[in-house]
Design an enzyme around this catalytic site. Structure first.
Site, PDB file in Angstrom:
ATOM      1  N   ASP A 192       0.837  -1.197   0.000  1.00  0.00           N
ATOM      2  CA  ASP A 192       0.000   0.000   0.000  1.00  0.00           C
ATOM      3  C   ASP A 192       0.873   1.249   0.000  1.00  0.00           C
ATOM      4  O   ASP A 192       1.343   1.697   1.038  1.00  0.00           O
ATOM      5  CB  ASP A 192      -0.919  -0.011   1.234  1.00  0.00           C
ATOM      6  CG  ASP A 192      -1.839   1.203   1.294  1.00  0.00           C
ATOM      7  OD1 ASP A 192      -1.935   1.920   0.271  1.00  0.00           O
ATOM      8  OD2 ASP A 192      -2.455   1.422   2.350  1.00  0.00           O
ATOM      9  N   LYS A 215       1.616   7.916   0.319  1.00  0.00           N
ATOM     10  CA  LYS A 215       2.047   7.957   1.721  1.00  0.00           C
ATOM     11  C   LYS A 215       3.435   8.588   1.816  1.00  0.00           C
ATOM     12  O   LYS A 215       4.208   8.528   0.860  1.00  0.00           O
ATOM     13  CB  LYS A 215       2.136   6.528   2.275  1.00  0.00           C
ATOM     14  CG  LYS A 215       0.812   5.853   2.563  1.00  0.00           C
ATOM     15  CD  LYS A 215       1.051   4.462   3.136  1.00  0.00           C
ATOM     16  CE  LYS A 215      -0.264   3.744   3.421  1.00  0.00           C
ATOM     17  NZ  LYS A 215      -1.088   4.394   4.455  1.00  0.00           N
ATOM     18  N   ARG A 260     -11.042  -0.464   2.301  1.00  0.00           N
ATOM     19  CA  ARG A 260     -12.512  -0.547   2.361  1.00  0.00           C
ATOM     20  C   ARG A 260     -13.118  -0.742   0.976  1.00  0.00           C
ATOM     21  O   ARG A 260     -14.191  -1.325   0.847  1.00  0.00           O
ATOM     22  CB  ARG A 260     -13.060   0.705   3.067  1.00  0.00           C
ATOM     23  CG  ARG A 260     -12.724   1.992   2.395  1.00  0.00           C
ATOM     24  CD  ARG A 260     -12.890   3.187   3.327  1.00  0.00           C
ATOM     25  NE  ARG A 260     -11.764   3.310   4.269  1.00  0.00           N
ATOM     26  CZ  ARG A 260     -11.670   4.258   5.195  1.00  0.00           C
ATOM     27  NH1 ARG A 260     -12.628   5.154   5.328  1.00  0.00           N
ATOM     28  NH2 ARG A 260     -10.625   4.295   5.996  1.00  0.00           N
TER      29      ARG A 260
END
Ligand code: BES
Ligand code: MN
Ligand code: ZN
Length: 501
Positions: free
Chosen positions: A271, A278, A352
């Site tokens: 991720d 990030k 999600r």
């Protein structure tokens, strides 16, 4: 992948102690009175054990702790590991004791004198769980091996012999426990693997290999997912060179036609955050963002290994979240398999999106009696609960209580968190049916609310946010630092209590 230490159960043979290689472990009850095995070791070691058991250090030790008494006379190996453990120890304390022995022994050969301790099987499980090292990439050139027994020069695990009075009996009792350890190791290995090795394709291949254990494993490829309408899941992976996949694992050990329990896992093999990139600092930890899928895989492995009499289906969404010319953008609107549209405000809230479609698919296809999803979903749950407890969200008190009880019995931390319509409102979007983030406040709860929108009315559901517990940066009693395998044992126990009568 890691290589486990082999553990064998043998008939007690006190004459084998003097010449034993490596360490000899003995159990001392808190009152310090030596049992048969400890008396023999004491005689060989010229009274050193009795001296230790009568001393101040022993008095201060907690139950389940161990000390290494090195270089004793009368023993040809390293010395004695003295463990404070009462006979009435419960299974968790016995596991801790086994873990304490493993930590001190490192990779050396080990002789554990468990005699007629009623928890010898649990001691062995603790020993197995703590004797884990992810050493596949330690080439052992000149490295002496770290504090956790990482591979030093050519070093392999010494054998662990557990001497007991009724070895066949203890070995039989330990079969399901060792199945549990194998499931935990499978999860830890998956979580510890770097993302250049554990691509979505490699992950799926490792799951497909569980076919040989009797699991039915299907791999849904991008074209299949497209046909099913899983645009939310596909959008997350569209910036990656690794194709998105959904893997379905079925274990049918229960009654024919009985609705299964469904386990659904977030499997983001890496991720980066996507276009909502990030920061560099700590990004390497995002190799563990497939932790939910890892736990689902570990549980399925355990169920198969112990031939569980339950129907359980494991579904994992495997994707990689990368920034790229084809990656999804903040502001994109995607349609989920359910049909609801989602405005993607932040591409880093990707888990999600993956779970929305995986959850919907699980329910549409299997009409499960209950659904449990696992995900390294939010940094917010780490702010709330640290690395001690998993965040538990549920729409059903009975199922939630059963899970919390199972987790407590297995020594796996879990804490229930709230849900409610006021949190759900934060997901309102001006353009679509919902947006994928609800703001900074209560971030773990709004994430859970998002998932709940993809759970059908009246279906018992638990969401486990394992962002803090899947991987830790310090040693635990039953695991060296790194991947923990949190949840495999709790879920295995829940399956026993819920589905195996
Ligand atoms: N995989 C992360 C959550 C995470 C953070 C797991 C730290 C383990 C350790 C997740 O995909 C994520 O990025 N969540 C965001 C959500 C936010 C953008 C609403 C977060 O927690 O910051
Ligand atoms: Mn993210
Ligand atoms: Zn993530």
């Amino acid at each position: 992948m890691s290589t486990p230490r082999s553990i064998v159960f043998r008939e007690t043979d006190l004459d084998a102690i003097a010449a034993a290689e490596g360490w000899v472990a003995v159990f001392l009850p808190p009152d310090g009175r030596l049992g048969r095995e400890a008396r023999r070791v004491n005689r060989l070691a010229k009274g050193a054990i009795a001296c230790f058991a009568g001393g101040r250090d022993f008095a201060k030790m907690k139950e389940g702790e161990a000390r290494a008494l090195a270089c004793l006379p009368g023993l040809s190996g390293e010395g004695v590991i003295a463990v404070k453990l009462p006979r009435r120890a419960d299974s968790l304390l016995a596991r801790r004791a086994g873990g304490a022995i493993a930590k001190l022994a490192k990779r050396a050969p080990l002789l554990v004198l468990a005699g007629n301790h009623p928890r010898a099987d649990e001691i062995a499980l603790g020993l197995a769980l703590r004797s884990y090292a992810f050493d596949a990439y330690k080439s052992g050139r000149g490295d002496e091996g770290g504090e956790n027994g990482e591979k030093g020069e050519g070093e392999a695990w010494g054998e662990a012999r557990v001497m007991v009075n009724a070895p066949e009996d203890v070995a039989a009792r330990s079969v399901p426990l060792m199945a549990l350890a194998e499931g935990v190791f499978f999860t830890r290995d998956l979580v510890n693997e770097p993302a250049n090795i554990l691509t979505t394709t490699e992950f799926a291949a490792r799951l497909a290999a569980m076919h040989e254990l009797g699991l039915e494993v299907e791999i849904l490829e991008e074209a299949d997912l497209e046909k099913l309408g899983m645009r939310a899941l596909l959008a997350v992976g569209q910036g990656s060179q690794s194709p998105s996949k959904v893997v379905v694992m079925q274990w049918r050990g229960g009654a024919e036609g009985e609705a299964p329990l469904a386990l659904v896992g977030k499997g983001v093999v890496f991720d980066t955050g996507g276009i909502s990139l990030k920061p560099a600092q700590g990004m390497e930890d995002m190799t563990m963002d497939m932790g939910g899928a890892g736990v689902v895989a570990g549980v399925m492995r355990t169920l198969a290994l112990r031939r569980s009499r339950a129907n359980v289906v494991g579904i994992v969404g495997l994707v990689e979240n990368m920034p790229d010319g084809r990656a999804q953008r903040p502001g994109d609107i995607v349609r989920s398999m359910k049909g609801d549209t989602i405005e993607v405000i932040n591409t880093d809230a990707e888990g999600r999106l993956v779970l929305a479609d995986a959850l919907w698919y699980a329910q549409e296809r299997f009409d499960p009696r209950a659904v449990i999803d696992l995900a390294t979903l939010t940094g917010a749950i780490i702010i709330a609960l640290g690395h001690e407890k998993t965040g538990v969200f549920a729409n059903d008190d009975a199922l939630c209580d059963a899970f919390l009880k199972a987790a407590e019995s297995e020594g796996e931390g879990a804490w229930r968190m709230p849900l409610g319509p006021a949190y759900d409102e934060k997901l309102r979007s001006d353009k679509a049916d919902m947006k994928n983030v609800g703001g900074r406040d209560a971030g773990a709860i709004t994430a859970a609310q998002f998932l709940q929108r993809f759970v059908t009315e009246g279906r018992p559901w638990i969401h486990l946010d394992i962002a803090g517990t899947a991987q830790v940066k310090k040693d635990l009693p039953l695991a060296p630092k790194g991947a923990t395998g949190w949840g495999v044992m709790a879920l295995d126990r829940l399956v026993r209590s819920l589905c195996e009568g």
